[in-house]
Each structure stands twice: as C-alpha cells, then as structure tokens.
Motif scaffolding. Structure first.
Motif, mmCIF file in Angstrom:
data_model
loop_
_atom_site.group_PDB
_atom_site.id
_atom_site.type_symbol
_atom_site.label_atom_id
_atom_site.label_comp_id
_atom_site.label_asym_id
_atom_site.label_seq_id
_atom_site.Cartn_x
_atom_site.Cartn_y
_atom_site.Cartn_z
ATOM 1 N N ALA A 154 -3.105 3.104 0.737
ATOM 2 C CA ALA A 154 -2.342 3.725 1.818
ATOM 3 C C ALA A 154 -1.588 2.670 2.621
ATOM 4 C CB ALA A 154 -3.271 4.529 2.720
ATOM 5 N N ALA A 155 -2.231 1.529 2.865
ATOM 6 C CA ALA A 155 -1.568 0.458 3.611
ATOM 7 C C ALA A 155 -0.385 -0.112 2.831
ATOM 8 C CB ALA A 155 -2.572 -0.653 3.927
ATOM 9 N N LEU A 156 -0.535 -0.227 1.522
ATOM 10 C CA LEU A 156 0.506 -0.816 0.689
ATOM 11 C C LEU A 156 1.675 0.127 0.453
ATOM 12 C CD1 LEU A 156 1.344 -3.253 -1.075
ATOM 13 C CD2 LEU A 156 0.086 -2.188 -2.965
ATOM 14 N N TYR A 157 1.374 1.408 0.252
ATOM 15 C CA TYR A 157 2.408 2.358 -0.163
ATOM 16 C C TYR A 157 2.800 3.360 0.922
ATOM 17 C CZ TYR A 157 1.225 0.745 -4.891
ATOM 18 O OH TYR A 157 1.006 -0.011 -6.006
ATOM 19 N N TRP A 158 2.358 3.165 2.155
ATOM 20 C CA TRP A 158 2.554 4.181 3.191
ATOM 21 C C TRP A 158 4.015 4.611 3.316
ATOM 22 C CZ3 TRP A 158 -0.755 7.234 5.621
ATOM 23 C CH2 TRP A 158 -0.316 7.944 6.746
ATOM 24 N N ARG A 159 4.917 3.654 3.286
ATOM 25 C CA ARG A 159 6.331 3.987 3.480
ATOM 26 C C ARG A 159 6.912 4.722 2.277
ATOM 27 N NH1 ARG A 159 10.059 -0.584 5.639
ATOM 28 N NH2 ARG A 159 11.273 1.275 6.143
ATOM 29 N N ALA A 160 6.255 4.612 1.126
ATOM 30 C CA ALA A 160 6.734 5.294 -0.082
ATOM 31 C C ALA A 160 6.034 6.633 -0.292
ATOM 32 C CB ALA A 160 6.532 4.408 -1.312
ATOM 33 N N MET A 161 5.007 6.903 0.502
ATOM 34 C CA MET A 161 4.266 8.152 0.370
ATOM 35 C C MET A 161 5.008 9.289 1.059
ATOM 36 S SD MET A 161 0.494 6.527 1.140
ATOM 37 C CE MET A 161 -0.254 8.126 1.539
ATOM 38 N N GLY A 162 4.999 10.448 0.427
ATOM 39 C CA GLY A 162 5.584 11.612 1.055
ATOM 40 C C GLY A 162 4.703 12.134 2.168
ATOM 41 N N ARG A 163 5.218 13.114 2.895
ATOM 42 C CA ARG A 163 4.473 13.671 4.025
ATOM 43 C C ARG A 163 3.154 14.280 3.579
ATOM 44 N NH1 ARG A 163 7.668 17.573 7.993
ATOM 45 N NH2 ARG A 163 8.728 15.559 8.289
ATOM 46 N N ALA A 164 3.156 14.962 2.442
ATOM 47 C CA ALA A 164 1.931 15.603 1.952
ATOM 48 C C ALA A 164 0.845 14.570 1.654
ATOM 49 C CB ALA A 164 2.235 16.442 0.714
ATOM 50 N N MET A 165 1.236 13.463 1.028
ATOM 51 C CA MET A 165 0.250 12.439 0.697
ATOM 52 C C MET A 165 -0.262 11.739 1.953
ATOM 53 S SD MET A 165 1.153 10.687 -2.926
ATOM 54 C CE MET A 165 -0.569 10.174 -2.983
ATOM 55 N N ARG A 166 0.594 11.576 2.946
ATOM 56 C CA ARG A 166 0.141 10.983 4.198
ATOM 57 C C ARG A 166 -0.869 11.888 4.902
ATOM 58 N NH1 ARG A 166 5.642 8.422 6.994
ATOM 59 N NH2 ARG A 166 6.095 6.896 5.331
ATOM 60 N N ILE A 167 -0.560 13.167 4.914
ATOM 61 C CA ILE A 167 -1.491 14.124 5.531
ATOM 62 C C ILE A 167 -2.810 14.127 4.769
ATOM 63 C CG2 ILE A 167 -1.903 16.572 5.988
ATOM 64 C CD1 ILE A 167 1.098 16.872 6.496
ATOM 65 N N GLY A 168 -2.741 14.056 3.441
ATOM 66 C CA GLY A 168 -3.959 14.006 2.635
ATOM 67 C C GLY A 168 -4.801 12.791 2.950
#
Length: 458
Positions: A154-168
C-alpha cells in the motif's frame, strides 16, 4: 547515493538497541543485574559485527543511484492480486479471531475495546487461537505471507491504486486494529505502526530526488498524526490495564518515575508512561539471567516457536521449545518465558549459542544491506516487504522473537524469504545469460537487432 540513505537500516537497529538499553538501566529491573558488563559486551559485539557485515555488502556499490520510479508507479498485475488477497487474509483473520476470543456481538466488541485491562487478561483463558485445529486457521497460517504484504504494498503503490483498492486497504487494516483493541493487546498495533512508518519512509527516501508537493507534505503530517495517536492509545491502554499492585510499581525506581512524570502528563498517563518504559526494556533482565545458564542445543528449531509447535502436534516429537534459554530460565527462577520478555537473543542463542549469535549478526547485516540496496536501486516490492519485516524484528529485538512466535508469522517470513531468494537467483541467471549472449554474438545477433530494432518499434 547519500551515506545516510545507505545506512538507514543500520541506524535504525543501533537506535533501537541503544535507546531501550539505556531505558533499562534507569528502570526497575537494573539493580538486580549482576553481569551487566558481560551483557553490554555481548550487545556491543552484535552491533559491531552487524555493522561490519552491513558495510561489506556495500563495497563497490556506493556510487549506484536508484532508477527513479514513475509517478504514479507501475502497479504490476501480480502485485495487485497479492494485495487483494491480503485484504481477504486480514479481514478473515480479524473476524475469526474476534469470535474465537469470545466476542459475539457489536455490544460485546465495544465493551472489550473500552475495558482493555479486562480484555487483556480474559484472552489468556481462551487459548492461542492461531494454533487451533480448524481448517480456516490452518489455511490462514499457511498463507501467512499475506500478513506482511498489505502495508508495504500500500505504501509503495498508493498513488497507483484506485479508490476501491484504497478503501479495501483501509477496511482491512481497520478490522485488524479492532481485533487487537478488543484484546487489549498492543503488539499487533505496534507491528502495523512500525511496518507503516518504515515502508512510507523507505519509499520517500528512495524518491528523495523527486519534487515535493503540498499533497505529500499533508500526507506526512497525517502519518505523523496517526503514529502520535497510536502512541497515546498505547500509553493509555498500559495505564488502564495496570494498577499500583503490579510488580512494576513495587520498586522505588518505578514510584519515582511516576512522580517525575505526573506534573507533565497527570497521574494517569504518568503511570502508563512508567509501565511503558519498563515494558519495552525489561527484556534485558531476561537476557542477563539467560546468559548465566549453560548452553543446550535445540536442533535449529528453538528460535522458531511458531514452527516447532507442529512437531508434537503432528509428528509426536518433543518440542525443542522446552529446551530454550527462556523456558529453562523459567524453571530455575520466577521469570516467565511467555509472561515477560528476555529479548530476541536467548531464543537465537538456543540454536546458535551466544557467541554464535554475534557471528550470525554479521551475516544478517550483509543480507539486510543487500536487500536494502536492491530496493533503493530497483524499487522491488518484495525487497520493501523484507525491509519492513526486518524493521519489526529489530524493533522487537529488546522484547522477544516476534517474527517467529506465531505460526502465520513464521511461515510468512520464511515464504517471503524463499520467494525473494528464488527471484534474485532467477534475475542473476537471466543477467548472466544476457551477458554471455552479448559477448558471444556481438558481431552477428546484436548487430542484427540494432538494424531491425527501429522498424519493430512502431
């Protein structure tokens, strides 16, 4: 590459050992230690040999510079799938564990969180849920690598994660936090806080050359705020679950510490801060006491409590755990092997001996430096996971063998180590093959590739 960047993991370990060891000597257990010189010599030896191994790994690599990552970074499909499965692992582990510890309704859950002292002692009557025979827990144990993946990924890819994955990610972490709050235990919260802080710091350190933005500054403020709130929660929980009848308050040193803290934070937080100081440093008393005992080899499994517990359960063998230094110390004194701490070193020394631990620290230092170098140069996600694992282990080095006490944690660490080692071997083999091809066909194949390359890339 900056010297401070190259030495970050080494600085972290030295800081942890130095600070906690200093706290020990002002805490309530220090007066009872009679072999402080020997213990100090041992710890200095561990740090020095670790530093030597760490330095050797950087020989010839000090001028390497990281390949700057894209913003947002590329999010490989395989890593995306692993992150999603880690969500499933966290939520399943939290829900099943909460139920196993006797919480069966939202009301009971709230009461457990609001009364951490009662929850902390009540959990011991429920048994260790991760070692049960249920199929679900066994599957979670075998998939323990997913436990270590969520935070670094999550720390590495946070900016590439979509909203759904961030919420997950947020929901998964929240479920895990609720479980540990409901048992009055700070271990899980501290693990996540350490992994989170180290992963974010590592990513930012690697991208140090990138331009700062208001969003990043605000994100840093949020991270610091979250860690501060976690710290206050931990101190408050220590104060709530400890009263003045505790053995931590039966010495003049503890009583004086409470008096010194009270004018600044009040009696409630003063008690919590005093217990926290004694809590994070009392393991050195167990280390000093263990160093007085004779060496009994545990067959290479004494340090792996999470794995050695399988031996009597499935193979009918004697668990080498009962021959480890901390357990033998419990037999000859009142110092519990599980109720209190003895640092990580007696556990490792049960397999290696104390001189062997000093020597092995050099190998560990070399390995950590190589992994850290790999992350800084290539941004490897697995390397970041291993760095966060090292950080948790280093942070708990003054306490216990944190990474190998539980089955899912022990299996997870070993799984990630094996996968990472295989990936590095594969990468080295591929690099060697490419070099041999380039060297053996420079007049033909390479020239041909250069001639047709532009036409193929249209």
């Amino acid at each position: 590459m900056r010297l401070s960047t190259r030495l970050a993991p080494l600085i972290f370990l030295v800081a942890i050992v130095t600070i906690t060891y200093a706290l020990f000597w002002v805490g309530p257990y220090a007066p009872a230690v009679t072999n402080g010189g020997l213990m100090t010599t041992f710890l200095v030896g561990v740090l020095v040999v670790f530093a030597v191994g760490y330095s050797l790994a950087w020989v010839g690599s000090t001028k390497l510079e990281p390949v700057r990552s894209l913003h947002p970074p590329v999010f490989p499909r395989g890593d995306r799938r692993l992150l999603k499965w880690s969500y499933v692992w966290y939520i399943a582990f939290a829900v099943i564990s909460i139920t196993a510890y006797g919480v069966h309704s939202p009301g009971e859950l709230i009461q457990a969180i609001l009364h951490p002292r009662a929850s902390y002692y009540a959990k011991f009557g429920q048994g260790q849920v991760s070692g049960g025979l249920t199929i679900v827990f066994q599957v979670l144990n075998l998939c323990g690598a997913l436990y270590f993946i969520l935070i670094p990924f999550a720390a590495l890819y946070w900016r590439a994660m979509g909203r759904a994955m961030r919420i997950g990610a947020v929901i998964s972490v929240a479920a895990y936090v609720v479980f540990f709050l409901s048992t009055g235990t700070q271990q899980g919260l501290a693990n996540m806080a350490i992994a989170f802080a180290v992963s974010v710091f590592a990513v930012r350190l690697r991208n140090r050359g990138s331009k700062a933005s208001v969003r990043r500054i605000l994100a840093t403020i949020v991270v610091v705020g979250i860690l501060g709130l976690l710290g206050l929660t931990i101190v408050a929980s220590f104060a709530a679950r400890t009263d003045t009848t505790s053995t931590l308050f039966q010495s003049s040193a503890s009583a004086q510490m409470v008096k010194n803290f009270t004018p600044f934070v009040g009696p409630y937080f003063a008690r919590g801060a005093t217990v926290l100081i004694a809590y994070v440093s009392h393991g050195y008393f167990g280390l000093a006491s263990s160093m007085k005992l004779p060496f009994v080899w545990t067959g290479g499994m004494g340090a792996f409590r999470g794995l050695s517990s399988y031996l009597p359960q499935y193979l009918g063998l004697v668990d080498p755990y009962y021959s480890t230094y901390p357990v033998r110390l419990q037999e000859v004194s009142s110092w519990s092997a599980t109720g209190v701490w003895s640092t990580i070193y007696p556990w490792l020394a049960s397999d290696l001996s104390f001189p062997g631990v000093v020597l092995a620290s050099g190998v560990l230092g070399f390995a950590v430096a190589r992994v850290w170098r790999t992350f800084l140069i290539s941004g490897s996600s697995l390397a970041l996971v291993l760095i966060s694992i090292f950080a948790v282990g280093a942070a708990y080095s003054e306490a216990n063998n944190q990474l190998f006490n539980e089955r899912y944690s022990a299996i997870g660490v070993l799984t990630i180590l094996i996968v990472y080692a295989l990936s590095r071997v594969g990468a080295s083999s591929s690099h060697s093959f490419q070099k041999s091809v380039a060297g053996g066909t420079s007049s033909g194949l390479i020239a041909s590739n250069r001639s047709v390359g532009p036409r193929q890339v249209r």
